[in-house]
Scaffold this motif. Structure first.
Motif, mmCIF file in Angstrom:
data_model
loop_
_atom_site.group_PDB
_atom_site.id
_atom_site.type_symbol
_atom_site.label_atom_id
_atom_site.label_comp_id
_atom_site.label_asym_id
_atom_site.label_seq_id
_atom_site.Cartn_x
_atom_site.Cartn_y
_atom_site.Cartn_z
ATOM 1 N N UNK A 128 32.368 21.177 38.256
ATOM 2 C CA UNK A 128 32.135 22.365 37.159
ATOM 3 C C UNK A 128 33.507 22.673 36.421
ATOM 4 N N UNK A 129 33.618 23.547 35.096
ATOM 5 C CA UNK A 129 34.939 23.483 34.533
ATOM 6 C C UNK A 129 35.160 24.721 34.783
ATOM 7 N N UNK A 130 36.017 25.535 34.685
ATOM 8 C CA UNK A 130 36.765 26.429 35.763
ATOM 9 C C UNK A 130 36.884 27.535 34.461
ATOM 10 N N UNK A 131 35.139 27.865 33.667
ATOM 11 C CA UNK A 131 35.561 29.239 33.304
ATOM 12 C C UNK A 131 35.823 30.293 33.993
ATOM 13 N N UNK A 132 34.925 30.608 35.194
ATOM 14 C CA UNK A 132 35.990 31.114 36.102
ATOM 15 C C UNK A 132 36.761 32.048 36.507
ATOM 16 N N UNK A 133 37.561 30.970 36.618
ATOM 17 C CA UNK A 133 38.676 31.292 35.993
ATOM 18 C C UNK A 133 39.672 31.699 35.260
ATOM 19 N N UNK A 134 38.698 31.089 34.136
ATOM 20 C CA UNK A 134 40.120 31.832 32.425
ATOM 21 C C UNK A 134 39.620 33.201 32.829
ATOM 22 N N UNK A 135 38.113 34.053 32.913
ATOM 23 C CA UNK A 135 38.012 35.183 33.032
ATOM 24 C C UNK A 135 38.604 36.475 33.507
ATOM 25 N N UNK A 136 38.749 35.035 34.880
ATOM 26 C CA UNK A 136 39.882 36.175 36.188
ATOM 27 C C UNK A 136 41.340 36.621 35.326
ATOM 28 N N UNK A 137 41.907 35.331 34.902
ATOM 29 C CA UNK A 137 43.149 35.076 34.245
ATOM 30 C C UNK A 137 42.807 36.082 32.696
ATOM 31 N N UNK A 138 42.070 37.213 32.351
ATOM 32 C CA UNK A 138 41.677 37.424 31.069
ATOM 33 C C UNK A 138 41.772 38.769 32.005
ATOM 34 N N UNK A 139 41.280 39.049 32.811
ATOM 35 C CA UNK A 139 40.619 40.070 33.742
ATOM 36 C C UNK A 139 41.904 40.774 34.317
ATOM 37 N N UNK A 140 43.210 39.675 35.304
ATOM 38 C CA UNK A 140 44.768 40.385 35.179
ATOM 39 C C UNK A 140 45.288 40.410 34.654
ATOM 40 N N UNK A 141 45.158 39.671 33.245
ATOM 41 C CA UNK A 141 45.953 40.265 32.061
ATOM 42 C C UNK A 141 45.694 41.752 31.806
ATOM 43 N N UNK A 142 44.310 41.980 31.611
ATOM 44 C CA UNK A 142 44.203 43.273 30.936
ATOM 45 C C UNK A 142 44.528 44.486 31.900
ATOM 46 N N UNK A 143 44.624 43.879 33.499
ATOM 47 C CA UNK A 143 45.165 45.166 34.907
ATOM 48 C C UNK A 143 46.762 44.959 34.132
ATOM 49 N N UNK A 144 47.848 43.909 34.245
ATOM 50 C CA UNK A 144 49.039 44.231 34.202
ATOM 51 C C UNK A 144 49.137 44.990 32.956
ATOM 52 N N UNK A 145 48.666 44.595 31.989
ATOM 53 C CA UNK A 145 48.808 45.989 30.642
ATOM 54 C C UNK A 145 48.794 46.672 30.837
ATOM 55 N N UNK A 146 47.870 47.817 31.447
ATOM 56 C CA UNK A 146 47.358 48.296 31.965
ATOM 57 C C UNK A 146 48.610 49.051 33.166
#
Length: 151
Positions: A128-146
């Protein structure tokens, strides 16, 4: 089919680049409080929270899967607000021979553009390509922003 790959994603946030960078540069121990549903625990195994070459163990949930990784800070670029982590051990290495991820915060107005890059070598063709890890990164980025905007 190529066994090596590189994926990248960009997320614009309203938090300042310096503050976002500082979380990964020296305050990663706060991440379990900031995104507790995704990052459950981070422990230093060698070194400290700030030094290149330090080794940390993470317990996290990516998608529906509980995982753990052991990583080392491979490279720190203060000027460009960029940190590269190299995975040394963990579930992710079942699918990949090598796995590095980089986060960079680029100032943009009062906020910043956060870029996550994953460089990997698959353990086998058709892996697999790690697309799920990119999605994880975006989600934690939004949590950190908040977190940073409400701090």
């Amino acid at each position: 089919m190529a066994l090596t790959g590189k994926l990248e994603t960009e997320t614009e946030i309203k938090a300042p680049a310096d503050k976002f960078f500082k979380i990964f540069r020296s305050q990663a121990h706060h991440l379990p409080n900031i995104c507790s549903d995704k990052i459950h625990k981070i422990e230093v195994h060698e070194g400290d929270w700030e030094t290149q070459g330090s080794v940390k163990h993470w317990s996290l949930t990516v998608g529906e899967n509980s995982e753990s990784i052991k990583e080392t800070v491979d490279q720190i670029d203060e000027e460009n607000r960029s940190i590269t982590f190299k995975v040394l051990d963990g579930e992710v290495l079942k699918d990949y021979k090598s796995y590095k991820f980089t986060t960079q915060a680029i100032p943009k107005g009062e906020g910043c553009l956060v870029i996550w890059t994953i460089e990997y070598e698959k353990a086998s063709e058709g892996g697999p390509d790690p697309h799920n890890c990119l999605e994880f990164s975006v989600n934690i980025t939004k949590d950190i922003e908040s977190h940073l905007l409400n701090a």
